[in-house]
Design a protein around this motif. Sequence first.
Motif, PDB file in Angstrom:
ATOM      1  N   HIS A  32       0.544  -0.747   0.155  1.00 33.85           N
ATOM      2  CA  HIS A  32      -0.054  -0.387   0.298  1.00 33.85           C
ATOM      3  C   HIS A  32       0.858   1.323  -0.066  1.00 33.85           C
ATOM      4  CE1 HIS A  32      -3.734  -2.606  -0.289  1.00 33.85           C
ATOM      5  NE2 HIS A  32      -2.809  -3.058   1.293  1.00 33.85           N
ATOM      6  N   ILE A  33       1.537   1.461   1.346  1.00 32.95           N
ATOM      7  CA  ILE A  33       2.565   2.729   0.744  1.00 32.95           C
ATOM      8  C   ILE A  33       3.565   2.345  -0.630  1.00 32.95           C
ATOM      9  CG2 ILE A  33       4.933   3.577   2.137  1.00 32.95           C
ATOM     10  CD1 ILE A  33       3.837   2.801   4.714  1.00 32.95           C
ATOM     11  N   ASN A  34       3.851   1.821  -1.048  1.00 30.46           N
ATOM     12  CA  ASN A  34       4.682   1.422  -2.543  1.00 30.46           C
ATOM     13  C   ASN A  34       3.503   1.574  -3.247  1.00 30.46           C
ATOM     14  OD1 ASN A  34       6.574   0.331  -4.160  1.00 30.46           O
ATOM     15  ND2 ASN A  34       5.773  -1.154  -3.836  1.00 30.46           N
ATOM     16  N   ALA A  35       2.602   1.095  -3.239  1.00 29.69           N
ATOM     17  CA  ALA A  35       1.317   1.631  -4.571  1.00 29.69           C
ATOM     18  C   ALA A  35       1.281   3.473  -4.170  1.00 29.69           C
ATOM     19  CB  ALA A  35       0.810   0.541  -4.550  1.00 29.69           C
ATOM     20  N   GLY A  36       0.604   3.579  -3.312  1.00 32.48           N
ATOM     21  CA  GLY A  36       0.027   4.889  -3.410  1.00 32.48           C
ATOM     22  C   GLY A  36       1.539   6.265  -3.313  1.00 32.48           C
ATOM     23  N   ALA A  37       2.648   5.610  -2.987  1.00 33.78           N
ATOM     24  CA  ALA A  37       4.027   6.536  -3.242  1.00 33.78           C
ATOM     25  C   ALA A  37       4.427   6.544  -4.942  1.00 33.78           C
ATOM     26  CB  ALA A  37       5.283   6.112  -2.288  1.00 33.78           C
ATOM     27  N   ALA A  38       4.022   5.283  -5.469  1.00 33.34           N
ATOM     28  CA  ALA A  38       3.915   5.317  -6.774  1.00 33.34           C
ATOM     29  C   ALA A  38       3.104   6.092  -7.673  1.00 33.34           C
ATOM     30  CB  ALA A  38       3.726   4.088  -7.429  1.00 33.34           C
ATOM     31  N   ALA A  39       1.652   6.058  -7.200  1.00 32.99           N
ATOM     32  CA  ALA A  39       0.702   6.415  -7.692  1.00 32.99           C
ATOM     33  C   ALA A  39       0.880   8.283  -7.789  1.00 32.99           C
ATOM     34  CB  ALA A  39      -0.676   6.510  -6.462  1.00 32.99           C
ATOM     35  N   LEU A  40       1.328   8.965  -6.324  1.00 33.29           N
ATOM     36  CA  LEU A  40       1.559   9.804  -6.238  1.00 33.29           C
ATOM     37  C   LEU A  40       2.440  10.491  -8.126  1.00 33.29           C
ATOM     38  CD1 LEU A  40       1.085  12.841  -5.326  1.00 33.29           C
ATOM     39  CD2 LEU A  40       3.066  11.820  -3.699  1.00 33.29           C
ATOM     40  N   GLY A  81      -2.975  20.493  -5.607  1.00 33.01           N
ATOM     41  CA  GLY A  81      -3.145  20.531  -7.545  1.00 33.01           C
ATOM     42  C   GLY A  81      -2.317  19.770  -7.961  1.00 33.01           C
ATOM     43  N   PHE A  82      -2.719  18.426  -6.900  1.00 34.25           N
ATOM     44  CA  PHE A  82      -1.782  17.111  -7.636  1.00 34.25           C
ATOM     45  C   PHE A  82      -3.325  16.635  -8.095  1.00 34.25           C
ATOM     46  CE2 PHE A  82      -1.927  15.946  -3.071  1.00 34.25           C
ATOM     47  CZ  PHE A  82      -2.347  14.733  -3.492  1.00 34.25           C
ATOM     48  N   ASP A  83      -3.539  15.813  -9.364  1.00 34.52           N
ATOM     49  CA  ASP A  83      -4.692  14.861  -9.773  1.00 34.52           C
ATOM     50  C   ASP A  83      -4.363  13.323 -10.214  1.00 34.52           C
ATOM     51  OD1 ASP A  83      -6.450  13.644 -10.788  1.00 34.52           O
ATOM     52  OD2 ASP A  83      -6.786  14.565 -13.426  1.00 34.52           O
ATOM     53  N   ASP A  84      -4.648  12.674  -8.325  1.00 26.31           N
ATOM     54  CA  ASP A  84      -4.286  11.230  -7.910  1.00 26.31           C
ATOM     55  C   ASP A  84      -6.226  11.301  -8.610  1.00 26.31           C
ATOM     56  OD1 ASP A  84      -4.835   8.863  -7.330  1.00 26.31           O
ATOM     57  OD2 ASP A  84      -4.134   9.559  -4.826  1.00 26.31           O
ATOM     58  N   SER A  85      -6.571  10.383  -9.357  1.00 28.69           N
ATOM     59  CA  SER A  85      -8.308  10.172 -10.300  1.00 28.69           C
ATOM     60  C   SER A  85      -8.372   9.502  -9.286  1.00 28.69           C
ATOM     61  CB  SER A  85      -7.789   9.742 -11.582  1.00 28.69           C
ATOM     62  OG  SER A  85      -7.226  10.227 -12.369  1.00 28.69           O
ATOM     63  N   LEU A  86      -8.653   8.582  -8.971  1.00 30.79           N
ATOM     64  CA  LEU A  86      -9.239   7.436  -7.968  1.00 30.79           C
ATOM     65  C   LEU A  86      -8.918   7.438  -6.228  1.00 30.79           C
ATOM     66  CD1 LEU A  86     -10.002   5.417 -11.202  1.00 30.79           C
ATOM     67  CD2 LEU A  86     -11.225   7.272 -10.040  1.00 30.79           C
ATOM     68  N   ASP A  87      -8.108   8.743  -6.475  1.00 33.96           N
ATOM     69  CA  ASP A  87      -7.927   8.675  -4.668  1.00 33.96           C
ATOM     70  C   ASP A  87      -6.928   7.425  -4.303  1.00 33.96           C
ATOM     71  OD1 ASP A  87      -9.097  10.951  -4.426  1.00 33.96           O
ATOM     72  OD2 ASP A  87     -10.877   9.878  -4.343  1.00 33.96           O
TER      73      ASP A  87
END
Length: 412
Positions: A175-183, A315-321
């Motif tokens: 989860h931290i891995n995926a979330g940081a990569a998503a950002l 101001g970053f577009d993380d489309s689906l949170d």
Amino acid sequence: MDAPGNISWGITATALVLLMTPGVAFFYGGLVKAKSVVSMMMMSFGSIGLVAVLWILYGFSMSAVDSPTAFAGNPFADFGLSGLASGEGSNVALIGVAYGATFAIITVALISGAIADRAKFGSWLIFAGVFATVGYFPIAAWVWGGGWIMELGTTMFGADSGIGVIDYAGGTAVHINAGAAALALALVLGKRIGFQKGILKPHNVPLTLLGAALLWFGWFGFNAGAEWLAEDMGGVGLIGLNTLGATAAAILGWILIEKIKDGKPTSVGAASGAVAGLVAITPACANLTPGWALLLGAISGIVCALAVELKFRLGFDDSLDVVGIHLVGGLIGTVYLGFFATGTGLFVGGDARQLVVQVIAALGVLIYSFVVAFIIGFVIQKTIGFRIANEDEIAGVDSVVHGEEGYALVDA
């Protein structure tokens, strides 16, 4: 561990966790525009196809190390796993390989939610393959395969300290891995056309609720699946109850915030709250008493409901949170253990050492994953392009990229 009942649970848990990625596809698919639903779901199914193959070829070999100082295992040590498949005890070992593959798959699939409505499918697959190789596979080795995170407590406090990083099922590695990569990818690809609060509505709320239900169902395999390797599977009861309780409490926390902020609790909020609770309990499911798990769920639901608003403020577009749910929820669950992990948490009989190793592990994965994902995404964007053209985004990703429509509303 090779008893028929254990083996049956092992293969069942593997199937449950694999089902979670189609669950992600439905959850994400319902949240995007109608003309992007096929593209959104295809990024999850593409992850299944690609990451499973890479895991079997060399990813599993990379996921264990001989020394805490090693970056990852040798990818060519057993390329294609012919040696493992012909060795003694291969039946149990190969179930473990399949189970591990499902974790790698969903970690990559989760990232896709940050770049909904605007990504090229081919570029996504390149990113998925490279990130799995240098992002997920090494981190899996760090957390579960003898790497620096797994040995952090021993390194800092000695073998007799009884302190080690607790990440039972993937708060850091998944989860931290995926979330940081998503950002990182959200920053690389930039904002969607017309990005602002209240403009982009989910096109199919029931689809999102179906996805959340599949995720919750599969999460019992995600959290309790590893217990099939235990002699008596004695931890399954606690893990199962915590997976239920924390998730339920997170739903209540999220919709409470919605009611206070907006006057109405929503079904999408309830679904998002459920996922936030599942994320937070993932690292902690085996190391909290049920009461502390309920509190963790409530906190994660409340904090994640507030965190998803950060994309509009910053101001970053993380489309689906993905950032607001998986990065924030993963951080909450991982750090919470430093305070309430049974026997070692600061407030339940331990001291600050558990908190120290939890924070170091969380930050280490966050920084590494963000940097790696940003570099990979940036290189793809500057070479073959990652984001589709503006006119194609307006026309719809589904028809432009896949030649399909999610809904055939008029007969040909």
